[in-house]
Design a protein around this motif. Structure first.
Motif, PDB file in Angstrom:
ATOM      1  N   TYR A   1      -5.284   1.688   0.383  1.00 18.82           N
ATOM      2  CA  TYR A   1      -5.525   2.699  -0.634  1.00 18.82           C
ATOM      3  C   TYR A   1      -6.872   3.415  -0.524  1.00 18.82           C
ATOM      4  CZ  TYR A   1      -1.547   0.214  -2.438  1.00 18.82           C
ATOM      5  OH  TYR A   1      -0.320  -0.376  -2.558  1.00 18.82           O
TER       6      TYR A   1
ATOM      7  N   ILE B   1       2.112  -3.354  -4.985  1.00 20.07           N
ATOM      8  CA  ILE B   1       0.723  -3.030  -4.647  1.00 20.07           C
ATOM      9  C   ILE B   1      -0.045  -4.294  -4.296  1.00 20.07           C
ATOM     10  CG2 ILE B   1      -1.477  -2.223  -5.629  1.00 20.07           C
ATOM     11  CD1 ILE B   1       0.278  -0.210  -7.267  1.00 20.07           C
TER      12      ILE B   1
ATOM     13  N   SER C   1      -9.477  -2.622  -6.092  1.00 19.03           N
ATOM     14  CA  SER C   1     -10.473  -1.833  -5.360  1.00 19.03           C
ATOM     15  C   SER C   1     -11.894  -2.212  -5.756  1.00 19.03           C
ATOM     16  CB  SER C   1     -10.256  -0.342  -5.619  1.00 19.03           C
ATOM     17  OG  SER C   1      -9.022   0.068  -5.067  1.00 19.03           O
TER      18      SER C   1
ATOM     19  N   ALA D   1      -6.765  -3.488  -0.628  1.00 20.71           N
ATOM     20  CA  ALA D   1      -6.989  -2.161  -1.202  1.00 20.71           C
ATOM     21  C   ALA D   1      -7.651  -1.235  -0.185  1.00 20.71           C
ATOM     22  CB  ALA D   1      -7.840  -2.261  -2.466  1.00 20.71           C
TER      23      ALA D   1
ATOM     24  N   ILE E   1      -4.544  -0.876  -8.898  1.00 19.50           N
ATOM     25  CA  ILE E   1      -5.323  -0.347  -7.766  1.00 19.50           C
ATOM     26  C   ILE E   1      -6.809  -0.313  -8.112  1.00 19.50           C
ATOM     27  CG2 ILE E   1      -5.772   1.701  -6.354  1.00 19.50           C
ATOM     28  CD1 ILE E   1      -2.743   2.246  -6.450  1.00 19.50           C
TER      29      ILE E   1
END
Length: 127
Positions: free
Chosen positions: A104, A60, A38, A100, A34
């Motif tokens: 997220y 993910i 990101s 992302a 992540i």
């Protein structure tokens, strides 16, 4: 963050040195994946099995860039492709950054919480 034989206080400063990230297997983590995507750094993971630590990295990253089955040749092939093809690596990084943001980001998290709160509130109103 322990990397390059020393401890770093800020993992993001170390991320700037990466062209791409290879998530370890058969057991890989989620947080590093992540963090990389990101920051626009492409990450590669393989779905090694059905247990959470064996598949979370691939889940993910998603099916466009992850290796969604236990396939070492495909994993190393993708890694070699990214190492030799900066344009494809950049395309993957950009697409994974968008993924992302969608899944997220703080904004996404807030939307998910609000949707859940509405669902709970509506369920309490039903007779």
């Amino acid at each position: 963050c322990r990397w390059l034989l020393r401890t770093h206080d800020n993992a993001f400063s170390a991320l700037k040195l990466l062209d791409f990230y290879l998530n370890e297997f058969p057991v890989g983590g989620a947080q590093a994946v992540i963090e990389c995507i990101s920051c626009g750094i492409p990450a590669l993971a393989m779905n090694w099995g059905t247990r959470h630590p064996e598949c979370v990295g691939a889940d993910i990253i998603g099916p466009e860039f992850a290796i969604m089955e236990r396939n070492l040749s495909a994993y190393t092939g993708r890694a070699i492709e990214w190492a030799n093809n900066p344009a494809e690596r950049a395309r993957a990084g950009k697409a994974l950054l968008e993924r992302a943001k969608k899944l997220y980001s703080a904004e996404s998290f807030i939307h998910q919480l609000c949707a859940l709160a509405i669902k709970i509130a509506e369920s309490k109103r039903k007779p």
